[in-house]
Design a protein around this motif. Structure first.
Motif, PDB file in Angstrom:
ATOM      1  N   TYR A  32       0.505  -0.713   0.083  1.00 59.64           N
ATOM      2  CA  TYR A  32       0.034  -0.161   0.375  1.00 59.64           C
ATOM      3  C   TYR A  32       1.013   0.792   0.045  1.00 59.64           C
ATOM      4  N   PHE A  33       0.903   1.759   0.824  1.00 59.60           N
ATOM      5  CA  PHE A  33       1.906   3.016   1.341  1.00 59.60           C
ATOM      6  C   PHE A  33       3.023   2.621   2.466  1.00 59.60           C
ATOM      7  N   PHE A  38       1.346   6.147  11.015  1.00 57.24           N
ATOM      8  CA  PHE A  38      -0.127   4.817  11.297  1.00 57.24           C
ATOM      9  C   PHE A  38      -0.467   4.475  12.927  1.00 57.24           C
ATOM     10  N   ASP A  39      -1.457   4.886  13.811  1.00 59.35           N
ATOM     11  CA  ASP A  39      -1.833   3.995  14.919  1.00 59.35           C
ATOM     12  C   ASP A  39      -3.727   3.701  14.496  1.00 59.35           C
ATOM     13  N   LEU A  40      -3.244   2.789  14.877  1.00 62.31           N
ATOM     14  CA  LEU A  40      -4.388   1.814  15.203  1.00 62.31           C
ATOM     15  C   LEU A  40      -6.059   2.416  15.736  1.00 62.31           C
ATOM     16  N   GLU A  41      -6.403   3.601  16.112  1.00 56.52           N
ATOM     17  CA  GLU A  41      -7.109   4.249  17.152  1.00 56.52           C
ATOM     18  C   GLU A  41      -8.274   5.233  16.504  1.00 56.52           C
ATOM     19  N   VAL A  42      -9.370   5.254  16.796  1.00 60.07           N
ATOM     20  CA  VAL A  42     -10.249   6.184  16.476  1.00 60.07           C
ATOM     21  C   VAL A  42      -9.617   7.232  16.948  1.00 60.07           C
ATOM     22  N   GLY A  43      -9.749   8.660  15.622  1.00 61.17           N
ATOM     23  CA  GLY A  43      -9.271   9.579  16.455  1.00 61.17           C
ATOM     24  C   GLY A  43      -8.047  10.031  15.512  1.00 61.17           C
ATOM     25  N   LYS A  44      -7.178   9.088  15.645  1.00 57.88           N
ATOM     26  CA  LYS A  44      -5.855   8.960  15.301  1.00 57.88           C
ATOM     27  C   LYS A  44      -5.615   9.523  14.004  1.00 57.88           C
ATOM     28  N   VAL A  45      -4.366  10.838  13.646  1.00 53.97           N
ATOM     29  CA  VAL A  45      -3.985  10.902  12.230  1.00 53.97           C
ATOM     30  C   VAL A  45      -3.068  10.257  11.507  1.00 53.97           C
ATOM     31  N   PHE A  46      -2.919  10.078  10.166  1.00 55.39           N
ATOM     32  CA  PHE A  46      -1.776   9.498   9.707  1.00 55.39           C
ATOM     33  C   PHE A  46      -2.241  10.249   8.092  1.00 55.39           C
ATOM     34  N   ASN A  47      -0.653   9.864   8.012  1.00 52.22           N
ATOM     35  CA  ASN A  47      -0.112  11.106   6.976  1.00 52.22           C
ATOM     36  C   ASN A  47       0.767  10.199   6.021  1.00 52.22           C
ATOM     37  N   PHE A  48       0.952  10.659   4.289  1.00 50.65           N
ATOM     38  CA  PHE A  48       1.606   9.650   3.761  1.00 50.65           C
ATOM     39  C   PHE A  48       2.168  10.465   2.415  1.00 50.65           C
ATOM     40  N   TYR A  49       2.518  10.208   1.368  1.00 47.31           N
ATOM     41  CA  TYR A  49       2.557  10.478   0.826  1.00 47.31           C
ATOM     42  C   TYR A  49       2.670   9.228  -0.738  1.00 47.31           C
ATOM     43  N   GLU A  50       2.551   9.553  -1.935  1.00 48.77           N
ATOM     44  CA  GLU A  50       2.885   8.565  -3.484  1.00 48.77           C
ATOM     45  C   GLU A  50       4.193   7.885  -3.069  1.00 48.77           C
ATOM     46  N   PRO A  51       4.320   6.631  -3.342  1.00 47.66           N
ATOM     47  CA  PRO A  51       5.673   6.277  -3.344  1.00 47.66           C
ATOM     48  C   PRO A  51       6.250   6.586  -4.937  1.00 47.66           C
ATOM     49  N   GLY A  52       7.825   6.808  -4.939  1.00 48.18           N
ATOM     50  CA  GLY A  52       7.882   6.854  -6.249  1.00 48.18           C
ATOM     51  C   GLY A  52       8.732   8.483  -5.776  1.00 48.18           C
ATOM     52  N   GLY A  53       8.972   9.431  -4.677  1.00 45.55           N
ATOM     53  CA  GLY A  53       9.816  10.436  -4.044  1.00 45.55           C
ATOM     54  C   GLY A  53       9.902  11.476  -4.180  1.00 45.55           C
TER      55      GLY A  53
END
Length: 141
Positions: A32-33, A38-53
């Motif tokens: 995936y990404f 990433f933390d598996l908890e309601v209310g947690k925000v996670f961030n990511f970018y598409e692969p490839g840099g």
């Protein structure tokens, strides 16, 4: 309100194995990404970018519902481009050690003014590739 995107595939793996791939950041990076916060908890925000840099699209999500081995629901947004959000729901249905993975992505119309890269067709193609190829191949190897 437009129709949601619904993508579903059967995966030859038990639901707990699929769930672990969906919710364990050390497994996510293989199909995936790479989501470091990433933390598996309601209310947690996670961030990511598409692969490839390129880091062209900052994705930001907030977990809104968790039913272990059955459902993960989170927002999906691009804070660099819009304040609007969409909703992504991953659902798992187990039948005889085969898991139906159903992804529903709602409110895509919120991104209609952001350009072709944010079109319904583009998201549908992306989810089909992510689930139908990447996740399926990762879990069935």
């Amino acid at each position: 309100m437009s129709d949601p995107i619904i993508v579903q595939y059967t995966i030859n793996a038990p639901a707990n194995k699929v769930w672990n791939a969906l919710t364990n950041k050390s497994e996510m990076k293989f199909w995936y990404f790479d989501i470091l916060d990433f933390d598996l908890e309601v209310g947690k925000v996670f961030n990511f970018y598409e692969p490839g840099g390129e880091n062209k699209y900052h994705h930001q999500c907030e977990i809104v519902e968790i039913i272990p081995n059955k459902k993960l629901k989170h927002t999906w947004s691009y804070p660099d481009f819009s304040d609007l959000k969409t909703m992504v729901t991953w659902e798992l249905v187990l039948e005889n050690d085969i898991t139906l993975v159903r992804l529903t992505h709602e409110e895509i119309e919120n991104f209609k003014d952001l350009g072709d890269g944010f079109s319904m067709e583009n998201f549908t193609g992306g989810w089909n590739t992510i689930i139908g190829q990447s996740l399926k191949e990762y879990l069935e190897k």
